[in-house]
Design a protein around this motif. Structure first.
Motif, short mmCIF file in Angstrom:
data_model
loop_
_atom_site.label_atom_id
_atom_site.label_comp_id
_atom_site.label_asym_id
_atom_site.label_seq_id
_atom_site.Cartn_x
_atom_site.Cartn_y
_atom_site.Cartn_z
N UNK A 131 4.81 9.24 -13.71
CA UNK A 131 6.20 9.76 -12.99
C UNK A 131 5.99 8.75 -11.60
N UNK A 132 7.59 8.70 -11.13
CA UNK A 132 7.53 7.82 -9.84
C UNK A 132 6.71 8.19 -8.56
N UNK A 133 6.42 9.68 -8.74
CA UNK A 133 5.77 9.99 -7.43
C UNK A 133 4.28 9.37 -7.51
N UNK A 134 3.73 8.94 -8.78
CA UNK A 134 2.51 8.48 -8.62
C UNK A 134 2.81 6.68 -8.67
N UNK A 135 3.61 6.07 -9.34
CA UNK A 135 3.79 4.60 -9.42
C UNK A 135 4.33 4.08 -8.09
N UNK A 136 4.90 4.77 -7.41
CA UNK A 136 5.60 4.47 -6.13
C UNK A 136 4.59 3.80 -5.21
N UNK A 137 3.22 4.68 -5.23
CA UNK A 137 2.14 4.02 -4.54
C UNK A 137 1.77 2.61 -4.78
N UNK A 138 1.82 2.17 -6.06
CA UNK A 138 1.41 1.11 -6.33
C UNK A 138 2.65 0.04 -6.01
N UNK A 139 3.69 0.48 -6.10
CA UNK A 139 5.03 -0.69 -5.52
C UNK A 139 5.01 -0.70 -4.13
N UNK A 140 4.26 0.27 -3.20
CA UNK A 140 4.41 0.09 -1.92
C UNK A 140 3.06 -0.33 -1.15
N UNK A 141 2.23 -0.97 -2.30
CA UNK A 141 0.93 -1.25 -1.97
C UNK A 141 0.84 -2.33 -0.70
N UNK A 142 1.60 -3.14 -0.73
CA UNK A 142 1.79 -4.32 0.30
C UNK A 142 3.16 -4.11 1.27
N UNK A 143 2.58 -4.04 2.42
CA UNK A 143 3.73 -3.57 3.49
C UNK A 143 4.49 -4.83 3.86
N UNK A 144 5.72 -4.50 4.12
CA UNK A 144 6.38 -5.78 4.79
C UNK A 144 6.57 -6.08 6.20
N UNK A 145 6.60 -7.03 6.69
CA UNK A 145 6.38 -7.33 8.13
C UNK A 145 5.32 -7.30 8.89
N UNK A 146 4.11 -7.47 7.90
CA UNK A 146 2.77 -7.11 8.27
C UNK A 146 1.96 -8.60 7.94
N UNK A 147 0.91 -8.98 8.80
CA UNK A 147 0.09 -9.97 8.44
C UNK A 147 -1.27 -9.73 8.76
N UNK A 148 -2.29 -10.30 8.24
CA UNK A 148 -3.67 -10.19 8.71
C UNK A 148 -4.44 -8.92 8.54
N UNK A 149 -5.37 -8.86 9.40
CA UNK A 149 -5.94 -7.41 9.17
C UNK A 149 -5.28 -6.32 9.20
N UNK A 150 -4.12 -6.05 9.94
CA UNK A 150 -3.33 -4.74 9.90
C UNK A 150 -2.97 -4.59 8.52
N UNK A 151 -2.18 -5.80 7.78
CA UNK A 151 -1.83 -5.47 6.64
C UNK A 151 -2.87 -5.26 5.29
N UNK A 152 -4.05 -5.85 5.73
CA UNK A 152 -5.16 -5.22 4.76
C UNK A 152 -5.40 -3.92 5.07
N UNK A 153 -5.48 -3.64 6.21
CA UNK A 153 -5.91 -2.14 6.46
C UNK A 153 -4.74 -1.17 5.63
N UNK A 154 -3.60 -1.41 6.07
CA UNK A 154 -2.49 -0.71 5.40
C UNK A 154 -2.66 -0.68 3.96
N UNK A 155 -2.98 -1.93 3.43
CA UNK A 155 -3.41 -2.04 1.62
C UNK A 155 -4.56 -1.14 1.14
N UNK A 156 -5.50 -0.92 1.98
CA UNK A 156 -6.62 -0.34 1.84
C UNK A 156 -6.12 1.00 1.60
N UNK A 157 -5.65 1.69 2.66
CA UNK A 157 -5.25 3.06 3.01
C UNK A 157 -4.13 3.58 1.69
N UNK A 158 -3.30 2.56 1.35
CA UNK A 158 -2.08 2.80 0.21
C UNK A 158 -2.85 2.90 -1.05
N UNK A 159 -3.80 1.99 -1.25
CA UNK A 159 -4.76 2.12 -2.72
C UNK A 159 -5.42 3.41 -2.59
N UNK A 160 -6.16 3.81 -1.71
CA UNK A 160 -6.85 5.19 -1.83
C UNK A 160 -5.62 6.37 -2.18
#
Length: 329
Positions: free
Chosen positions: A175-204
């Motif tokens: 279902x989209x409610x699950x897959x959307x977390x994958x599609x949104x793993x990489x945030x836009x407009x962020x770089x460096x440690x902040x982007x990696x931190x957000x990626x980690x949280x979204x992976x979890x």
């Protein structure tokens, strides 16, 4: 904890340089632009996290769109550090994998995600030219999964996905409610440690949503009677050979009304019962036609079609070309 992979190699068609990606010892991210192939440009984003999670995103931008079949992109080989879970999902486009470990052919698209649990991967992906394609991949080492979730939970999750014993690679409706977390793993407009931190949280967050959907979580809506019943319907129908039973027959088996059962199933899987199961069977047929010489009449009968031409019509409607096109390649 082990890295999610040891190396990944992309062997492209003529006119493009091969690409090998190695993990770095520390957290890192990079945006890689691969040189154009004759048919498309491929943009890569890679994010490695030192505790055994890696994220890839590929964007295939075609120079010319066409409904005529699939374009073979190249060959991908991965050393997955002795055992990793890899999930691949598209939010745009359609991809077919010719898999060599184990030997199979699988298609995934919006609503259907590819799951792999193996020590290595070897595949030839082909991408539909009908539209540009965006694919996100999340790879987590087995040791990291155990550290995050516990050994018992990891075994339940892998068993629920049908990935044991390894190596296994399968496509599951999601279902989209699950897959959307994958599609949104990489945030836009962020770089460096902040982007990696957000990626980690979204992976979890994705792992939590997947566990809940599979019924491996301790509680929640996904463990409600209606969701458990929907999963039982899916499991039952996945094992039925030939013609699928009618909706009324399935509902009688589960002692609920046909309308209620179909609504529960659609809430869990995003499509009505017969729509989803027919779609999955056509995916299986696509793989069987490409990988074997089984007569189309025999295949149609195995899938429950009374007449071969009904199967041919359904196949062309779904894929945009007849089964015979696969055996000419």
């Amino acid at each position: 904890m082990a890295n999610a992979y040891r190396k990944i190699k992309f062997t492209w068609p003529e006119g493009a340089n091969d690409l090998q990606i190695d993990p770095l010892s520390d957290d890192s991210d990079s945006d890689l632009l691969h040189a154009s192939t004759p048919e498309c440009d491929i943009f890569f984003t890679k994010i490695d996290m030192s505790f055994g999670i890696s994220i890839f995103r590929s964007v295939h931008t075609f120079k010319k769109h066409s409904d005529d079949g699939l374009i073979e992109i190249g060959k991908v080989t991965s050393d997955l550090s002795g055992g990793s879970l890899m999930v691949q999902s598209v939010d745009k486009g359609r991809i077919l994998h010719d898999e060599m470990h184990p030997n199979t052919a699988l298609e995934y698209k919006c609503g259907y995600d590819l799951f792999r649990f193996a020590d290595r991967a070897e595949m030839i992906p082909s991408v539909s030219q009908a539209e540009d394609c965006t694919m996100t991949s999340l790879t987590i080492s087995h040791s990291t999964l155990i550290s995050l979730l516990g050994a018992d939970c990891v075994e339940r999750m892998l068993s629920a996905l049908g990935l044991l014993p390894s190596p296994k690679v399968l496509v599951h409706p999601m279902p989209a409610s699950v897959s959307r977390h994958l599609h949104e793993l990489i945030p836009t407009g962020m770089t460096g440690p902040l982007r990696r931190l957000v990626c980690q949280a979204r992976a979890l967050e994705y792992l939590s949503a997947l566990l809940t959907h599979l019924g491996c979580a301790e509680n929640g809506e996904e463990n409600s009677p209606s969701r458990r019943r929907a999963r039982k319907v899916f499991d039952m129908l996945s094992q039925v050979p030939g013609k699928l039973p009618s909706l009324d027959e399935i509902a009688a088996e589960f002692n609920v009304s046909a309308r209620t059962l179909n609504a529960e199933f659609k809430a869990a899987y995003g499509q009505p019962i017969h729509t989803l199961m027919t779609d999955l069977r056509l995916n299986e047929a696509h793989a069987a036609i490409k990988a074997s010489t089984i007569p189309l009449k025999t295949l149609a009968q195995q899938l429950g079609y009374t007449h071969t031409h009904h199967f041919l019509t359904a196949f062309r409607r779904k894929f945009g070309y007849p089964p015979s096109a696969l055996r000419k390649k």
